[in-house]
Write a protein that holds these residues in place. Structure first.
Motif, PDB file in Angstrom:
ATOM      1  N   VAL A 144       0.814  -1.214   0.000  1.00  0.00           N
ATOM      2  CA  VAL A 144       0.000   0.000   0.000  1.00  0.00           C
ATOM      3  C   VAL A 144       0.851   1.268   0.000  1.00  0.00           C
ATOM      4  O   VAL A 144       0.462   2.276  -0.593  1.00  0.00           O
ATOM      5  CB  VAL A 144      -1.000   0.018   1.183  1.00  0.00           C
ATOM      6  N   VAL A 145       2.025   1.221   0.643  1.00  0.00           N
ATOM      7  CA  VAL A 145       2.906   2.393   0.591  1.00  0.00           C
ATOM      8  C   VAL A 145       3.374   2.623  -0.846  1.00  0.00           C
ATOM      9  O   VAL A 145       3.415   3.762  -1.331  1.00  0.00           O
ATOM     10  CB  VAL A 145       4.105   2.223   1.544  1.00  0.00           C
ATOM     11  N   PHE A 146       3.691   1.536  -1.525  1.00  0.00           N
ATOM     12  CA  PHE A 146       4.092   1.649  -2.931  1.00  0.00           C
ATOM     13  C   PHE A 146       2.945   2.205  -3.780  1.00  0.00           C
ATOM     14  O   PHE A 146       3.134   3.118  -4.585  1.00  0.00           O
ATOM     15  CB  PHE A 146       4.521   0.278  -3.457  1.00  0.00           C
ATOM     16  N   LEU A 147       1.737   1.670  -3.586  1.00  0.00           N
ATOM     17  CA  LEU A 147       0.594   2.120  -4.390  1.00  0.00           C
ATOM     18  C   LEU A 147       0.246   3.576  -4.103  1.00  0.00           C
ATOM     19  O   LEU A 147      -0.189   4.309  -5.000  1.00  0.00           O
ATOM     20  CB  LEU A 147      -0.626   1.236  -4.105  1.00  0.00           C
ATOM     21  N   ALA A 148       0.428   4.010  -2.845  1.00  0.00           N
ATOM     22  CA  ALA A 148       0.110   5.393  -2.490  1.00  0.00           C
ATOM     23  C   ALA A 148       0.936   6.380  -3.298  1.00  0.00           C
ATOM     24  O   ALA A 148       0.468   7.474  -3.642  1.00  0.00           O
ATOM     25  CB  ALA A 148       0.357   5.620  -1.002  1.00  0.00           C
ATOM     26  N   VAL A 149       2.163   5.995  -3.624  1.00  0.00           N
ATOM     27  CA  VAL A 149       3.037   6.868  -4.412  1.00  0.00           C
ATOM     28  C   VAL A 149       2.854   6.623  -5.906  1.00  0.00           C
ATOM     29  O   VAL A 149       2.734   7.569  -6.698  1.00  0.00           O
ATOM     30  CB  VAL A 149       4.514   6.645  -4.015  1.00  0.00           C
ATOM     31  N   TYR A 150       2.801   5.350  -6.286  1.00  0.00           N
ATOM     32  CA  TYR A 150       2.869   4.996  -7.706  1.00  0.00           C
ATOM     33  C   TYR A 150       1.599   5.335  -8.487  1.00  0.00           C
ATOM     34  O   TYR A 150       1.669   5.931  -9.580  1.00  0.00           O
ATOM     35  CB  TYR A 150       3.169   3.506  -7.852  1.00  0.00           C
ATOM     36  N   ILE A 151       0.436   4.960  -7.968  1.00  0.00           N
ATOM     37  CA  ILE A 151      -0.802   5.096  -8.752  1.00  0.00           C
ATOM     38  C   ILE A 151      -1.116   6.550  -9.101  1.00  0.00           C
ATOM     39  O   ILE A 151      -1.329   6.882 -10.279  1.00  0.00           O
ATOM     40  CB  ILE A 151      -1.988   4.422  -8.024  1.00  0.00           C
TER      41      ILE A 151
END
Length: 514
Positions: free
Chosen positions: A198-205
């Protein structure tokens, strides 16, 4: 099966094998009795309590429903973060009180607590049955959620029904062998993957699709303002009043949820629960990520047929298959962990209270029996609990395979139904004049009112959550019965349940927990 699907399916398969291995390994060298299986012999420290209870709150709904509600309605989804956070504040007081009372008397479930408090096995059986009715749908929700996640992460190569069966088998294998401790250990793997994902998705998406978080917020304000205010976009009347009433109802109810109580009773001490109540709200910050991803999908896929696929539609559209698989495994484990605890809780409710002969009406005899974990009767009760655990899982699995909407419709009422157990399980510990007659009358009234509001399509009623209206009716009837048909006085109650002269063991336990 194309290359991407093959990679994702392989990673998923390896993850499921690892999950079973971790769960089974956690049981090495442990006691084989009911107390170990159901509440880890009250031996989990702050870290494992945090992992276990975080695993129960961050479920497959967090990946699917949270993003779906954000996509469909907007602001009303914030109730999820609000009630969990307020609920942990309530748990700071309630958790230690329940732990101390249950530990003192060797109790392992809410049905056990109710039976012992009122010296009435029928009350315990009624609590167990009501709790089961409103928990089984949650198991089905997690099974179906697992199916959706796995089907999406494998690009459709794994069928929904196959994924449902896999989730049932994986959860049952380690929960039957390791009990609650196995769920805590699997939660360690699950939470590690969830946090990274979720930390990755918070930045990436937002960066990938909209140029960054600031651009995302600007577009939301200018193009989708109705998603940012109550009652949201076509949310069916979920306005500020619904939000407040739902937060209050759910925040109190979650403290006596059978799975939450299992987490309480597995702790080493009341202080471990207090520290856990301070730490858990921070975990809820992760819930904002699927909300942002679901809202991002409004601009990328404005005509998405199934809103619950908002997150995984963006993930499979923009990321390579190995990354998709890891995010999918995090989502799958977010279904398996709570599913296993739900099944264990039902097994514990039935194994001792309904099938195992209860916990004994005589408190002195009950105290003499404490500490005899592992004897023949204890092992028989454990086997009965495990059998019920399997049966409950099979019922939910059959529902997900053949009647996918039947039980899921009941899950909408789960919190409202379980809220009617708050007086009989929790209020009874603090109010010694509360009688079994009054508690049962109030509970039945609350269940009838709740069902009537739902059946007549009056929930919410003028914007108020139907469950809190039902709980109010529950309390009114309860108070009326106590007033019109009072039970034994305080002295008689204290004599029947000696702990500290002049007070009930419930009140003494609450004092001790402080």
């Amino acid at each position: 099966m194309n290359g991407s699907a093959a990679v994702a399916t392989t990673i998923f398969g390896l993850a499921m094998v690892a999950t079973i291995g971790i769960g089974v390994w956690s049981a090495r060298g442990r006691s084989k009795g009911l107390a170990e299986w159901s509440v880890s012999s009250r031996g989990l420290g702050v870290l494992f309590i945090w992992l276990l209870m975080a695993g129960e709150t961050y479920t497959s709904f967090s990946f699917l429903g949270t993003a779906g509600w954000s996509y469909s309605f907007g602001a009303p989804i914030l109730y999820l973060v609000a009630y969990l956070t307020v609920g942990f504040a309530v748990a700071y007081v309630v958790g230690p009180a329940l732990w101390t009372y249950a530990s003192r008397h060797g109790l392992i479930s809410i049905a056990d607590i109710a039976e012992f408090r009122f010296r009435s096995r029928p009350v315990g059986i009624l609590v167990a049955v009501v709790a089961t009715v409103f928990i089984v749908p949650y198991i089905q929700v997690q099974i179906q959620g697992m199916g959706v996640v796995v089907n999406a992460m494998t690009y459709g190569s794994v069928d929904l029904k196959v994924a449902a069966v896999i989730s049932f088998v994986v959860a049952e294998v380690f929960i039957l062998v390791s009990g609650l401790r196995g769920s805590a250990w699997v939660s360690a793997l699950k939470d590690m993957l969830v946090i990274v994902a979720v930390v990755f998705l918070a930045v990436y998406i937002p960066m990938h699709y909209l140029g960054g978080f600031s651009d995302f917020m600007q577009r939301m304000v200018t193009e989708k303002p109705e998603w940012l205010t109550f009652p949201g976009h076509e949310s069916g009347g979920r306005n500020a009043m619904w939000f407040l009433s739902t937060v209050v109802l759910n925040a109190v109810t979650i403290t006596i949820f059978p799975t939450t109580v299992a987490g309480y009773l597995s702790a080493k001490s009341p202080n471990a629960l207090r520290r856990n109540a301070l730490l858990l709200p921070w975990y809820q910050l992760l819930l904002f990520v699927p909300m942002v991803v679901g809202a991002t999908a409004l601009f990328v896929m404005p005509t998405l047929g199934n809103p619950d696929l908002a997150l995984f539609s963006l993930v499979t559209d923009s990321l390579p298959s190995p990354v998709v698989a890891l995010i999918g495994v995090a989502g799958a484990l977010s279904a398996i962990v709570p599913m296993s605890v739900f099944m264990l809780s039902i097994g514990t409710l039935w194994g001792r209270t309904i099938l195992g002969g209860g916990n004994g009406a005589d408190p002195r005899a009950r105290r003499r029996a404490l500490g005899k974990s592992g004897d023949a009767n204890d092992m028989r009760t454990k086997r009965l609990s495990q059998l019920v655990c399997v049966i409950a899982g099979l019922i939910a699995l059959a529902g997900s395979l053949f009647y996918p909407n039947t039980l899921v419709e009941l899950s909408v009422l789960s919190y409202e139904g379980l809220a009617q157990l708050v007086p009989v399980v929790l209020l009874a510990l603090f109010w010694r004049r509360l009688t079994a007659r009054a508690a049962v009358a109030g509970m039945v009234t609350g269940l009838v009112v709740m069902t009537a509001l739902w059946a007549t399509d009056n929930d919410p009623y003028h914007g108020v959550n139907g469950g809190i209206i039902a709980l109010a009716a529950n309390l009114v009837v309860l108070l009326a019965v106590v007033r019109l048909a009072p039970g034994p006085g305080p002295a008689a109650v204290a004599a029947a349940d000696p702990a500290v002269p002049g007070e009930s063991s419930a009140q003494a336990s609450v004092k001790e927990s402080r």
